[in-house]
Design a protein around this motif. Structure first.
Motif, mmCIF file in Angstrom:
data_model
loop_
_atom_site.group_PDB
_atom_site.id
_atom_site.type_symbol
_atom_site.label_atom_id
_atom_site.label_comp_id
_atom_site.label_asym_id
_atom_site.label_seq_id
_atom_site.Cartn_x
_atom_site.Cartn_y
_atom_site.Cartn_z
ATOM 1 N N LEU A 10 -4.510 2.216 5.113
ATOM 2 C CA LEU A 10 -4.429 3.603 5.563
ATOM 3 C C LEU A 10 -3.016 3.952 6.018
ATOM 4 O O LEU A 10 -2.523 5.051 5.747
ATOM 5 N N ALA A 11 -2.339 3.026 6.679
ATOM 6 C CA ALA A 11 -0.958 3.274 7.113
ATOM 7 C C ALA A 11 -0.071 3.591 5.911
ATOM 8 O O ALA A 11 0.793 4.471 5.985
ATOM 9 N N GLY A 12 -0.280 2.904 4.803
ATOM 10 C CA GLY A 12 0.481 3.189 3.588
ATOM 11 C C GLY A 12 0.001 4.428 2.875
ATOM 12 O O GLY A 12 0.796 5.286 2.481
ATOM 13 N N HIS A 13 -1.313 4.552 2.712
ATOM 14 C CA HIS A 13 -1.866 5.669 1.947
ATOM 15 C C HIS A 13 -1.727 7.003 2.668
ATOM 16 O O HIS A 13 -1.719 8.051 2.028
ATOM 17 N N ASP A 14 -1.606 6.975 4.000
ATOM 18 C CA ASP A 14 -1.373 8.223 4.746
ATOM 19 C C ASP A 14 -0.055 8.885 4.364
ATOM 20 O O ASP A 14 0.120 10.083 4.567
ATOM 21 N N LYS A 15 0.875 8.115 3.821
ATOM 22 C CA LYS A 15 2.177 8.656 3.417
ATOM 23 C C LYS A 15 2.132 9.295 2.036
ATOM 24 O O LYS A 15 3.089 9.968 1.636
ATOM 25 N N LEU A 16 1.051 9.078 1.299
ATOM 26 C CA LEU A 16 0.912 9.640 -0.047
ATOM 27 C C LEU A 16 0.443 11.084 0.038
ATOM 28 O O LEU A 16 -0.228 11.476 1.001
ATOM 29 N N PRO A 17 0.747 11.881 -0.976
ATOM 30 C CA PRO A 17 0.217 13.243 -0.982
ATOM 31 C C PRO A 17 -1.315 13.223 -1.021
ATOM 32 O O PRO A 17 -1.914 12.374 -1.686
ATOM 33 N N LYS A 18 -1.928 14.139 -0.309
ATOM 34 C CA LYS A 18 -3.387 14.261 -0.341
ATOM 35 C C LYS A 18 -3.790 14.852 -1.691
ATOM 36 O O LYS A 18 -3.201 15.844 -2.135
ATOM 37 N N PRO A 19 -4.767 14.263 -2.365
ATOM 38 C CA PRO A 19 -5.195 14.811 -3.657
ATOM 39 C C PRO A 19 -5.657 16.268 -3.501
ATOM 40 O O PRO A 19 -6.308 16.610 -2.511
ATOM 41 N N PHE B 117 -7.386 4.487 -6.554
ATOM 42 C CA PHE B 117 -8.146 4.488 -5.306
ATOM 43 C C PHE B 117 -7.167 4.752 -4.175
ATOM 44 O O PHE B 117 -6.166 4.044 -4.032
ATOM 45 N N GLN B 118 -7.445 5.781 -3.374
ATOM 46 C CA GLN B 118 -6.616 6.110 -2.223
ATOM 47 C C GLN B 118 -7.502 6.218 -0.997
ATOM 48 O O GLN B 118 -8.476 6.976 -0.987
ATOM 49 N N LEU B 119 -7.171 5.474 0.040
ATOM 50 C CA LEU B 119 -7.910 5.530 1.294
ATOM 51 C C LEU B 119 -7.443 6.753 2.078
ATOM 52 O O LEU B 119 -6.247 6.942 2.286
ATOM 53 N N LEU B 120 -8.390 7.588 2.500
ATOM 54 C CA LEU B 120 -8.074 8.807 3.256
ATOM 55 C C LEU B 120 -8.388 8.675 4.739
ATOM 56 O O LEU B 120 -7.836 9.413 5.553
ATOM 57 N N GLY B 121 -9.300 7.776 5.091
ATOM 58 C CA GLY B 121 -9.677 7.604 6.491
ATOM 59 C C GLY B 121 -10.502 6.347 6.663
ATOM 60 O O GLY B 121 -11.117 5.863 5.718
ATOM 61 N N ALA B 122 -10.496 5.838 7.893
ATOM 62 C CA ALA B 122 -11.284 4.637 8.194
ATOM 63 C C ALA B 122 -11.540 4.570 9.692
ATOM 64 O O ALA B 122 -10.703 4.974 10.499
ATOM 65 N N PHE C 140 0.825 -1.209 0.000
ATOM 66 C CA PHE C 140 0.000 0.000 0.000
ATOM 67 C C PHE C 140 0.861 1.261 0.000
ATOM 68 O O PHE C 140 0.560 2.238 0.666
ATOM 69 N N ASP C 141 1.945 1.227 -0.785
ATOM 70 C CA ASP C 141 2.820 2.376 -0.901
ATOM 71 C C ASP C 141 2.456 3.274 -2.079
ATOM 72 O O ASP C 141 3.145 4.244 -2.365
ATOM 73 N N ALA C 142 1.373 2.952 -2.755
ATOM 74 C CA ALA C 142 0.850 3.750 -3.867
ATOM 75 C C ALA C 142 -0.658 3.557 -3.903
ATOM 76 O O ALA C 142 -1.187 2.603 -3.325
ATOM 77 N N ALA C 143 -1.328 4.465 -4.587
ATOM 78 C CA ALA C 143 -2.768 4.294 -4.784
ATOM 79 C C ALA C 143 -3.003 3.013 -5.578
ATOM 80 O O ALA C 143 -2.181 2.619 -6.405
ATOM 81 N N LEU C 144 -4.118 2.344 -5.318
ATOM 82 C CA LEU C 144 -4.489 1.146 -6.061
ATOM 83 C C LEU C 144 -4.910 1.566 -7.460
ATOM 84 O O LEU C 144 -5.477 2.641 -7.646
ATOM 85 N N GLU C 145 -4.652 0.721 -8.452
ATOM 86 C CA GLU C 145 -4.980 1.055 -9.839
ATOM 87 C C GLU C 145 -5.905 0.025 -10.456
ATOM 88 O O GLU C 145 -5.838 -1.154 -10.123
ATOM 89 N N LEU C 146 -6.734 0.509 -11.378
ATOM 90 C CA LEU C 146 -7.687 -0.332 -12.093
ATOM 91 C C LEU C 146 -7.775 0.159 -13.529
ATOM 92 O O LEU C 146 -7.897 1.372 -13.762
ATOM 93 N N THR C 147 -7.705 -0.754 -14.468
ATOM 94 C CA THR C 147 -7.852 -0.416 -15.884
ATOM 95 C C THR C 147 -8.958 -1.263 -16.488
ATOM 96 O O THR C 147 -9.520 -2.134 -15.832
ATOM 97 N N GLY C 148 -9.250 -1.015 -17.739
ATOM 98 C CA GLY C 148 -10.165 -1.872 -18.479
ATOM 99 C C GLY C 148 -11.582 -1.349 -18.620
ATOM 100 O O GLY C 148 -12.436 -2.044 -19.148
ATOM 101 N N MET C 149 -11.845 -0.123 -18.171
ATOM 102 C CA MET C 149 -13.187 0.434 -18.326
ATOM 103 C C MET C 149 -13.176 1.418 -19.496
ATOM 104 O O MET C 149 -12.170 2.086 -19.750
#
Length: 173
Positions: A151-160, A94-99, A15-24
């Motif tokens: 969240l522990a990983g995504h908290d280290k990412l820049p906030k959008p 997808f980036q988790l901001l809180g839980a 979880f050191d990056a936002a999750l990614e999804l393709t194909g839509m």
């Protein structure tokens, strides 16, 4: 992060990056009289992307059928940044901001998959619900652990930049 057209495997993710999804892809029925994706379909396609992100979380339709528990979106804020048109391939993050025990707060970006531009964003809060009582309830422990790790990983990412913004117009003069 791994990306896939069908499912994503988060079991071993740091979880050191936002999750990614393709194909839509933007479908013909998503297009309005202006020749671009209609505002209502942005919510539809963000919801469809969320459903696909949730498959490996075990929060998809099979979870609902098996447990009679589900998730309801409480609030959403969409920013429309650049047009997409019929046939455009899309990529989502997808980036988790809180839980907490019953809710998650997350942020999704929609990109034009080929041209790379950010087309739209969607910030949402959802709640876990017992469908028998139609009341909120705690996520199972395994989901709470997953969200805590994410969240522990995504908290280290820049906030959008669009996250937490409210709507309004600046007063003139």
């Amino acid at each position: 992060m791994k990306s896939s057209q069908d499912t994503l495997d988060y079991a071993q993710q740091p979880f050191d990056a936002a999750l990614e999804l393709t194909g839509m892809v933007v479908r013909p029925e998503h297009i309005d009289a202006n020749g671009h994706m209609n505002v209502g379909y942005y919510n539809v396609i963000f919801d469809q992307a969320l459903d696909r992100f949730f498959i490996p979380f075990d929060l998809d339709w099979s979870y609902v059928q098996r447990t009679n528990l589900s998730t309801f979106v409480l609030e959403t804020h969409v920013c429309y940044l650049q047009e997409v048109v019929e046939g455009d391939a899309l990529r989502f993050t997808f980036q988790l901001l809180g839980a907490d025990t019953k809710r998650i707060h997350y942020f999704m970006n929609m990109y034009h998959a080929e041209k790379g531009y950010l087309a739209a964003t969607s910030e949402q809060i959802l709640v876990h619900v017992d469908l028998a009582t139609r009341r909120s309830c705690a996520f199972p422990a395994e989901h709470q652990r997953l969200f805590a790790a994410m969240l522990a990983g995504h908290d280290k990412l820049p906030k959008p930049p669009q996250a937490g913004k409210s709507i309004g117009m600046a007063k003139k003069g």
